[in-house]
Design a protein around this motif. Structure first.
Motif, PDB file in Angstrom:
ATOM      1  N   GLY A   1       0.836  -1.200   0.000  1.00  0.00           N
ATOM      2  CA  GLY A   1       0.000   0.000   0.000  1.00  0.00           C
ATOM      3  C   GLY A   1       0.865   1.242   0.000  1.00  0.00           C
ATOM      4  N   SER A   2       0.656   2.119   1.003  1.00  0.00           N
ATOM      5  CA  SER A   2       1.550   3.269   1.217  1.00  0.00           C
ATOM      6  C   SER A   2       1.711   4.097  -0.056  1.00  0.00           C
ATOM      7  N   GLY A   3       0.593   4.584  -0.581  1.00  0.00           N
ATOM      8  CA  GLY A   3       0.600   5.232  -1.885  1.00  0.00           C
ATOM      9  C   GLY A   3       1.564   6.386  -2.030  1.00  0.00           C
ATOM     10  N   ALA A   4       1.537   7.344  -1.100  1.00  0.00           N
ATOM     11  CA  ALA A   4       2.428   8.500  -1.209  1.00  0.00           C
ATOM     12  C   ALA A   4       3.889   8.066  -1.136  1.00  0.00           C
ATOM     13  N   LEU A   5       4.190   7.107  -0.274  1.00  0.00           N
ATOM     14  CA  LEU A   5       5.553   6.603  -0.164  1.00  0.00           C
ATOM     15  C   LEU A   5       5.960   5.887  -1.442  1.00  0.00           C
ATOM     16  N   ALA A   6       5.070   5.055  -1.993  1.00  0.00           N
ATOM     17  CA  ALA A   6       5.385   4.350  -3.234  1.00  0.00           C
ATOM     18  C   ALA A   6       5.689   5.335  -4.361  1.00  0.00           C
ATOM     19  N   GLN A   7       4.909   6.399  -4.452  1.00  0.00           N
ATOM     20  CA  GLN A   7       5.157   7.419  -5.477  1.00  0.00           C
ATOM     21  C   GLN A   7       6.509   8.083  -5.264  1.00  0.00           C
ATOM     22  N   TRP A   8       6.840   8.362  -4.021  1.00  0.00           N
ATOM     23  CA  TRP A   8       8.126   8.985  -3.686  1.00  0.00           C
ATOM     24  C   TRP A   8       9.280   8.066  -4.082  1.00  0.00           C
ATOM     25  N   LEU A   9       9.149   6.796  -3.814  1.00  0.00           N
ATOM     26  CA  LEU A   9      10.190   5.818  -4.149  1.00  0.00           C
ATOM     27  C   LEU A   9      10.332   5.664  -5.665  1.00  0.00           C
ATOM     28  N   LEU A  10       9.206   5.608  -6.371  1.00  0.00           N
ATOM     29  CA  LEU A  10       9.252   5.473  -7.831  1.00  0.00           C
ATOM     30  C   LEU A  10       9.913   6.695  -8.469  1.00  0.00           C
ATOM     31  N   ALA A  11       9.651   7.870  -7.927  1.00  0.00           N
ATOM     32  CA  ALA A  11      10.226   9.100  -8.474  1.00  0.00           C
ATOM     33  C   ALA A  11      11.732   9.166  -8.292  1.00  0.00           C
ATOM     34  N   ARG A  12      12.274   8.341  -7.406  1.00  0.00           N
ATOM     35  CA  ARG A  12      13.717   8.328  -7.143  1.00  0.00           C
ATOM     36  C   ARG A  12      14.380   7.032  -7.617  1.00  0.00           C
ATOM     37  N   ASP A  13      13.661   6.258  -8.415  1.00  0.00           N
ATOM     38  CA  ASP A  13      14.183   4.998  -8.977  1.00  0.00           C
ATOM     39  C   ASP A  13      14.667   4.043  -7.886  1.00  0.00           C
ATOM     40  N   LEU A  14      13.974   4.023  -6.758  1.00  0.00           N
ATOM     41  CA  LEU A  14      14.382   3.149  -5.657  1.00  0.00           C
ATOM     42  C   LEU A  14      13.643   1.815  -5.670  1.00  0.00           C
ATOM     43  N   VAL A  15      12.561   1.712  -6.438  1.00  0.00           N
ATOM     44  CA  VAL A  15      11.780   0.472  -6.483  1.00  0.00           C
ATOM     45  C   VAL A  15      12.458  -0.501  -7.452  1.00  0.00           C
ATOM     46  N   GLU A  16      12.767  -1.683  -6.956  1.00  0.00           N
ATOM     47  CA  GLU A  16      13.445  -2.687  -7.775  1.00  0.00           C
ATOM     48  C   GLU A  16      12.503  -3.748  -8.331  1.00  0.00           C
ATOM     49  N   GLU A  17      11.327  -3.866  -7.722  1.00  0.00           N
ATOM     50  CA  GLU A  17      10.334  -4.814  -8.221  1.00  0.00           C
ATOM     51  C   GLU A  17       8.961  -4.319  -7.803  1.00  0.00           C
ATOM     52  N   LEU A  18       7.986  -4.437  -8.701  1.00  0.00           N
ATOM     53  CA  LEU A  18       6.655  -3.890  -8.479  1.00  0.00           C
ATOM     54  C   LEU A  18       5.615  -4.968  -8.748  1.00  0.00           C
ATOM     55  N   ASN A  19       4.882  -5.349  -7.702  1.00  0.00           N
ATOM     56  CA  ASN A  19       3.779  -6.300  -7.840  1.00  0.00           C
ATOM     57  C   ASN A  19       2.474  -5.528  -7.913  1.00  0.00           C
ATOM     58  N   LEU A  20       1.792  -5.607  -9.048  1.00  0.00           N
ATOM     59  CA  LEU A  20       0.502  -4.941  -9.203  1.00  0.00           C
ATOM     60  C   LEU A  20      -0.595  -5.990  -9.311  1.00  0.00           C
ATOM     61  N   LEU A  21      -1.557  -5.925  -8.416  1.00  0.00           N
ATOM     62  CA  LEU A  21      -2.738  -6.770  -8.492  1.00  0.00           C
ATOM     63  C   LEU A  21      -3.872  -5.889  -8.982  1.00  0.00           C
ATOM     64  N   VAL A  22      -4.289  -6.102 -10.247  1.00  0.00           N
ATOM     65  CA  VAL A  22      -5.249  -5.229 -10.915  1.00  0.00           C
ATOM     66  C   VAL A  22      -6.620  -5.900 -10.896  1.00  0.00           C
ATOM     67  N   TYR A  23      -7.584  -5.230 -10.268  1.00  0.00           N
ATOM     68  CA  TYR A  23      -8.917  -5.805 -10.084  1.00  0.00           C
ATOM     69  C   TYR A  23      -9.873  -5.312 -11.175  1.00  0.00           C
ATOM     70  N   PRO A  24     -10.805  -6.167 -11.622  1.00  0.00           N
ATOM     71  CA  PRO A  24     -11.663  -5.824 -12.768  1.00  0.00           C
ATOM     72  C   PRO A  24     -12.819  -4.900 -12.384  1.00  0.00           C
ATOM     73  N   VAL A  25     -12.465  -3.700 -11.958  1.00  0.00           N
ATOM     74  CA  VAL A  25     -13.455  -2.692 -11.594  1.00  0.00           C
ATOM     75  C   VAL A  25     -12.814  -1.329 -11.791  1.00  0.00           C
TER      76      VAL A  25
ATOM     77  N   ARG B   1      -7.543   8.109  -4.892  1.00  0.00           N
ATOM     78  CA  ARG B   1      -6.119   8.348  -5.117  1.00  0.00           C
ATOM     79  C   ARG B   1      -5.528   7.247  -5.983  1.00  0.00           C
ATOM     80  N   LYS B   2      -4.679   7.648  -6.906  1.00  0.00           N
ATOM     81  CA  LYS B   2      -4.088   6.705  -7.845  1.00  0.00           C
ATOM     82  C   LYS B   2      -2.618   6.463  -7.527  1.00  0.00           C
ATOM     83  N   LEU B   3      -2.142   5.292  -7.926  1.00  0.00           N
ATOM     84  CA  LEU B   3      -0.747   4.946  -7.697  1.00  0.00           C
ATOM     85  C   LEU B   3       0.177   5.777  -8.567  1.00  0.00           C
ATOM     86  N   PHE B   4      -0.187   5.969  -9.834  1.00  0.00           N
ATOM     87  CA  PHE B   4       0.680   6.694 -10.768  1.00  0.00           C
ATOM     88  C   PHE B   4       0.064   8.062 -11.059  1.00  0.00           C
ATOM     89  N   PRO B   5       0.548   9.108 -10.411  1.00  0.00           N
ATOM     90  CA  PRO B   5      -0.031  10.431 -10.596  1.00  0.00           C
ATOM     91  C   PRO B   5       0.511  11.113 -11.841  1.00  0.00           C
TER      92      PRO B   5
END
Length: 206
Positions: free
Chosen positions: A134-158, A164-168
């Motif tokens: 979870g931790s949306g704001a933190l995840a965005q902060w990490l992605l903006a600094r290229d700190l995420v090495e692996e990303l698991n996305l579970l996409v639900y059919p809705v 709030r969105k993960l990718f702003p």
């Protein structure tokens, strides 16, 4: 050296807010909490348990930490891999407002001023995964600094049209390598990505 991973539940339109229940996070007037609940199935549960099984420590944003800390200590079960790991493994919380000592055992608060260097230090000192859930704001902060090495996305059919969105808008254009991909019986698509650098662009047909 460890690996920093992010695991997030999202809708088809990218909303990650309050998947677990109506009261989880109604901030901003969000009225659709609990959108994940109708799509639970065995394969999704097995994937989540597998991810938790690789955890050596957790990195959480303040809001997610408060949600977890309000639930998991009261639902402890050593036989439950999720509860046992969340309650006993080290938890690092990115926050400028919460201060020591933490009520939830094995919790350390990390001030935002030194967050990036602390994350690198913590990750490099371990062999397993430093996991963000979870931790949306933190995840965005990490992605903006290229700190995420692996990303698991579970996409639900809705799709919801609000929340709030993960990718702003304004995030870094980033290409990813697909490591695994599957669709469960309930229609949930589970994808594991490895960021591979800046996105590139061209003209179709050239």
């Amino acid at each position: 050296m460890g690996k920093l991973t992010v695991t997030t539940f999202v809708t088809l339109d990218g909303v990650m807010q309050a998947p677990g229940g109506p009261e989880e996070d109604p901030s901003g007037g969000f009225e659709y909490g609990g959108w994940q609940a109708p799509y639970g199935d065995e394969e999704t549960g097995e994937f989540i348990l597998d991810v938790f099984g690789r955890a050596e420590a957790f990195l959480l944003g303040r809001r997610t930490y408060e949600i977890f800390a309000g639930y998991w200590p009261q639902h402890d079960d050593p036989a439950n891999p999720v509860a046992s790991r969340l309650n006993r493994l080290p938890k690092y919380v990115a926050t400028a407002s919460l201060k020591e000592p933490a009520e939830w055992e094995a919790t350390t608060f990390v001030d935002g001023e030194h967050l990036q260097s602390e994350i690198v230090r913590i990750k490099d000192a371990m062999a397993g995964e430093l996991q963000v859930w979870g931790s949306g704001a933190l995840a965005q902060w990490l992605l903006a600094r290229d700190l995420v090495e692996e990303l698991n996305l579970l996409v639900y059919p809705v799709f919801l049209g609000a929340g709030r969105k993960l990718f702003p808008t304004g995030g870094l254009p980033t290409a990813c390598e697909v490591l695994t991909s599957r669709t469960t019986a309930s229609g949930t698509s589970i994808h594991t990505y490895r960021p591979s650098g800046r996105a590139t662009f061209g003209t179709v047909g050239d």
